[in-house]
Design an enzyme around this catalytic site. Structure first.
Site, PDB file in Angstrom:
ATOM      1  N   GLY A  11      12.960  31.867  10.009  1.00 26.93           N
ATOM      2  CA  GLY A  11      12.382  32.054   8.814  1.00 26.93           C
ATOM      3  C   GLY A  11      12.621  32.778   8.283  1.00 26.93           C
ATOM      4  O   GLY A  11      12.120  33.729   8.055  1.00 26.93           O
ATOM      5  N   VAL A 108      14.863  15.629   5.730  1.00 23.33           N
ATOM      6  CA  VAL A 108      15.553  15.255   4.595  1.00 23.33           C
ATOM      7  C   VAL A 108      14.885  14.740   3.801  1.00 23.33           C
ATOM      8  O   VAL A 108      14.576  13.921   4.197  1.00 23.33           O
ATOM      9  CB  VAL A 108      17.237  14.473   5.138  1.00 23.33           C
ATOM     10  CG1 VAL A 108      17.963  14.103   3.605  1.00 23.33           C
ATOM     11  CG2 VAL A 108      17.921  14.491   5.624  1.00 23.33           C
ATOM     12  N   HIS A 125      22.103  26.148   2.830  1.00 28.73           N
ATOM     13  CA  HIS A 125      23.069  24.917   4.089  1.00 28.73           C
ATOM     14  C   HIS A 125      24.395  26.116   4.770  1.00 28.73           C
ATOM     15  O   HIS A 125      24.742  27.134   3.665  1.00 28.73           O
ATOM     16  CB  HIS A 125      24.080  23.943   2.756  1.00 28.73           C
ATOM     17  CG  HIS A 125      25.234  23.287   3.614  1.00 28.73           C
ATOM     18  ND1 HIS A 125      23.881  22.536   5.432  1.00 28.73           N
ATOM     19  CD2 HIS A 125      26.050  23.349   5.007  1.00 28.73           C
ATOM     20  CE1 HIS A 125      25.206  21.415   6.077  1.00 28.73           C
ATOM     21  NE2 HIS A 125      25.914  22.077   5.739  1.00 28.73           N
ATOM     22  N   ASP A 166      22.627  17.120   1.224  1.00 30.14           N
ATOM     23  CA  ASP A 166      24.133  18.235   0.699  1.00 30.14           C
ATOM     24  C   ASP A 166      24.914  17.851   0.197  1.00 30.14           C
ATOM     25  O   ASP A 166      26.363  18.329  -0.170  1.00 30.14           O
ATOM     26  CB  ASP A 166      24.852  18.888   2.060  1.00 30.14           C
ATOM     27  CG  ASP A 166      23.966  18.820   3.091  1.00 30.14           C
ATOM     28  OD1 ASP A 166      22.880  19.860   3.306  1.00 30.14           O
ATOM     29  OD2 ASP A 166      23.794  18.907   4.296  1.00 30.14           O
ATOM     30  N   GLU A 195      23.485  34.297   3.903  1.00 31.07           N
ATOM     31  CA  GLU A 195      22.621  33.432   4.135  1.00 31.07           C
ATOM     32  C   GLU A 195      21.277  34.089   3.214  1.00 31.07           C
ATOM     33  O   GLU A 195      20.903  33.358   1.706  1.00 31.07           O
ATOM     34  CB  GLU A 195      22.030  32.689   4.645  1.00 31.07           C
ATOM     35  CG  GLU A 195      22.911  31.874   5.539  1.00 31.07           C
ATOM     36  CD  GLU A 195      22.453  31.560   6.697  1.00 31.07           C
ATOM     37  OE1 GLU A 195      23.296  30.237   7.269  1.00 31.07           O
ATOM     38  OE2 GLU A 195      21.108  31.733   6.891  1.00 31.07           O
TER      39      GLU A 195
END
Length: 210
Positions: A11, A108, A125, A166, A195
């Site tokens: 996280g 997914v 991603h 993706d 990120e």
């Protein structure tokens, strides 16, 4: 914009979203989003602890918690995937969620949630899509593949989620160089700070577009 953040692991990207929201409040600014719930498909994901510490409601949406142990053991991957997706959708309705953020989320999503939240789900991603995306491309598997391919750069992508894996429209990319002698760990260490920036920028961008 009320958001649900979906997590599977430590996280750190959720923490970036929590910290930005808190910093905006502290500065007297209006944050474009509010984290209303954190959901995890793994019961011991440390991200759940981060959410609890920030007083954000949490929901466990693992196949075992939804289907029961016996049924989950016998279920196919798709059956589990759709059961989780449907439970996430139920929770999103319950918490009156406007948009969904996948921050290190491994299941997914499929089915009705993709239609109901079309254009309102973003995923982070850990590579420069469309390269190194798709089934099995997550976490260190991505960084290993990047190094094995001899790439000169890598990074991260925030994109909209569609019915593929993706494959949705790219919103933001951050690039870092691949250095000689890099390992998956050292490459990840260089990408991780990017990120944290990308996830916040991506969610703010989505908020402005809705």
């Amino acid at each position: 914009m009320n958001i649900a953040v979906l997590v599977s692991g430590g996280g750190t990207n959720l923490q970036a979203l929590i910290d930005f929201e808190a910093s905006q409040k502290k500065a007297g600014e209006t944050c474009p989003y509010k984290i209303c719930v954190v959901m995890s498909d793994r019961k011991n994901a440390f991200a759940l602890e981060r959410a609890k510490k920030a007083a954000i409601p949490t929901e466990l949406v693992s196949s075992y918690s939804i289907m029961g142990a016996e049924k989950a053991k016998l279920a196919s991957r798709d059956e589990k995937r759709f059961a989780i997706s449907d439970r996430v959708l139920e929770n999103c309705r319950k918490y009156k969620i406007d948009a969904i953020v996948l921050a290190g989320w491994l299941t997914v999503l499929g089915g009705n949630i993709i239609k109901e939240y079309s254009g309102k789900i973003v995923n982070l991603h850990p590579a420069l899509l469309p390269k190194f995306g798709g089934e099995g491309m997550w976490g260190h598997h991505v960084h290993e593949a990047v190094l094995a391919a001899g790439e000169k750069e890598s990074g991260c992508t925030v994109h909209l989620v569609d019915s593929g894996c993706d494959t949705g429209r790219i919103l933001i990319q951050k690039k870092v160089p691949v250095m000689p002698g890099d390992t998956p760990d050292t490459l990840y260490e260089r990408i991780a700070p990017q990120e944290h920036k990308a996830i916040v920028e991506g969610v703010c961008l989505l908020a402005k577009s809705l």
